[in-house]
Design a protein around this motif. Sequence first.
Motif, PDB file in Angstrom:
ATOM      1  N   SER A 189      41.234  44.573  34.793  1.00  0.00           N
ATOM      2  CA  SER A 189      40.547  45.495  33.895  1.00  0.00           C
ATOM      3  C   SER A 189      39.078  45.559  34.296  1.00  0.00           C
ATOM      4  CB  SER A 189      40.698  45.023  32.444  1.00  0.00           C
ATOM      5  OG  SER A 189      39.993  43.812  32.256  1.00  0.00           O
ATOM      6  N   ALA A 190      38.300  46.338  33.578  1.00  0.00           N
ATOM      7  CA  ALA A 190      36.890  46.495  33.936  1.00  0.00           C
ATOM      8  C   ALA A 190      36.141  45.171  33.804  1.00  0.00           C
ATOM      9  CB  ALA A 190      36.238  47.555  33.053  1.00  0.00           C
ATOM     10  N   LEU A 191      36.379  44.427  32.727  1.00  0.00           N
ATOM     11  CA  LEU A 191      35.689  43.150  32.552  1.00  0.00           C
ATOM     12  C   LEU A 191      36.169  42.107  33.553  1.00  0.00           C
ATOM     13  CD1 LEU A 191      35.488  42.925  28.669  1.00  0.00           C
ATOM     14  CD2 LEU A 191      33.677  43.491  30.287  1.00  0.00           C
ATOM     15  N   GLU A 192      37.453  42.121  33.882  1.00  0.00           N
ATOM     16  CA  GLU A 192      37.949  41.203  34.900  1.00  0.00           C
ATOM     17  C   GLU A 192      37.360  41.523  36.264  1.00  0.00           C
ATOM     18  OE1 GLU A 192      42.154  41.649  34.549  1.00  0.00           O
ATOM     19  OE2 GLU A 192      42.327  39.989  33.126  1.00  0.00           O
ATOM     20  N   LEU A 209      35.155  39.003  38.527  1.00  0.00           N
ATOM     21  CA  LEU A 209      35.479  38.673  39.916  1.00  0.00           C
ATOM     22  C   LEU A 209      34.291  38.920  40.838  1.00  0.00           C
ATOM     23  CD1 LEU A 209      39.113  40.056  40.091  1.00  0.00           C
ATOM     24  CD2 LEU A 209      38.401  37.665  40.060  1.00  0.00           C
ATOM     25  N   ILE A 210      33.535  39.977  40.566  1.00  0.00           N
ATOM     26  CA  ILE A 210      32.324  40.246  41.352  1.00  0.00           C
ATOM     27  C   ILE A 210      31.286  39.158  41.114  1.00  0.00           C
ATOM     28  CG2 ILE A 210      30.379  41.831  41.615  1.00  0.00           C
ATOM     29  CD1 ILE A 210      32.406  44.111  41.085  1.00  0.00           C
ATOM     30  N   VAL A 211      31.124  38.754  39.852  1.00  0.00           N
ATOM     31  CA  VAL A 211      30.182  37.676  39.521  1.00  0.00           C
ATOM     32  C   VAL A 211      30.616  36.381  40.190  1.00  0.00           C
ATOM     33  CG1 VAL A 211      29.345  36.235  37.625  1.00  0.00           C
ATOM     34  CG2 VAL A 211      29.355  38.714  37.395  1.00  0.00           C
ATOM     35  N   LYS A 212      31.934  36.132  40.202  1.00  0.00           N
ATOM     36  CA  LYS A 212      32.455  34.913  40.843  1.00  0.00           C
ATOM     37  C   LYS A 212      32.117  34.884  42.328  1.00  0.00           C
ATOM     38  CE  LYS A 212      36.767  34.606  41.913  1.00  0.00           C
ATOM     39  NZ  LYS A 212      37.191  34.233  43.235  1.00  0.00           N
ATOM     40  N   GLU A 213      32.313  35.995  43.021  1.00  0.00           N
ATOM     41  CA  GLU A 213      31.969  36.061  44.443  1.00  0.00           C
ATOM     42  C   GLU A 213      30.468  35.902  44.660  1.00  0.00           C
ATOM     43  OE1 GLU A 213      33.752  36.258  47.336  1.00  0.00           O
ATOM     44  OE2 GLU A 213      35.445  35.818  46.031  1.00  0.00           O
ATOM     45  N   GLY A 214      29.672  36.549  43.808  1.00  0.00           N
ATOM     46  CA  GLY A 214      28.225  36.419  43.916  1.00  0.00           C
ATOM     47  C   GLY A 214      27.759  34.998  43.692  1.00  0.00           C
ATOM     48  N   LEU A 215      28.349  34.306  42.718  1.00  0.00           N
ATOM     49  CA  LEU A 215      27.978  32.918  42.455  1.00  0.00           C
ATOM     50  C   LEU A 215      28.362  32.004  43.605  1.00  0.00           C
ATOM     51  CD1 LEU A 215      28.874  32.587  38.696  1.00  0.00           C
ATOM     52  CD2 LEU A 215      26.611  32.393  39.707  1.00  0.00           C
ATOM     53  N   PHE A 216      29.494  32.282  44.246  1.00  0.00           N
ATOM     54  CA  PHE A 216      29.893  31.469  45.395  1.00  0.00           C
ATOM     55  C   PHE A 216      28.846  31.549  46.499  1.00  0.00           C
ATOM     56  CE2 PHE A 216      31.940  31.158  49.555  1.00  0.00           C
ATOM     57  CZ  PHE A 216      32.450  29.874  49.475  1.00  0.00           C
ATOM     58  N   TRP A 217      28.446  32.774  46.830  1.00  0.00           N
ATOM     59  CA  TRP A 217      27.463  32.927  47.910  1.00  0.00           C
ATOM     60  C   TRP A 217      26.082  32.465  47.478  1.00  0.00           C
ATOM     61  CZ3 TRP A 217      29.018  32.816  52.506  1.00  0.00           C
ATOM     62  CH2 TRP A 217      30.268  33.308  52.828  1.00  0.00           C
TER      63      TRP A 217
END
Length: 85
Positions: free
Chosen positions: A45-48, A52-60
């Motif tokens: 969904s939009a929030l998911e 997921l984008i925030v998760k990738e950003g936090l990883f990097w």
Amino acid sequence: MADEFMKGLAIATASGLIWMVLAGWYNTPGFEDTQLLGADPADPSALEAIALIVKEGLFWFMILGAVTFWIVLPAAREARARLAN
């Protein structure tokens, strides 16, 4: 030097913790399956999708932030001190 170490450690700890929470929510299909590294949801969904984008950003941010404060800034400071002498 201790200041840079603590900044890098704080970045790695905080962003790593939030990354692990988001990866546990969205990338762990089951307890006995692949944990934290499973596939992303097929139709988020939009929030998911935002999570997921925030998760990738936090990883990097975790990787690059720690490398910046532990390697790049001390090396630049050392190089600047050697060039000044």
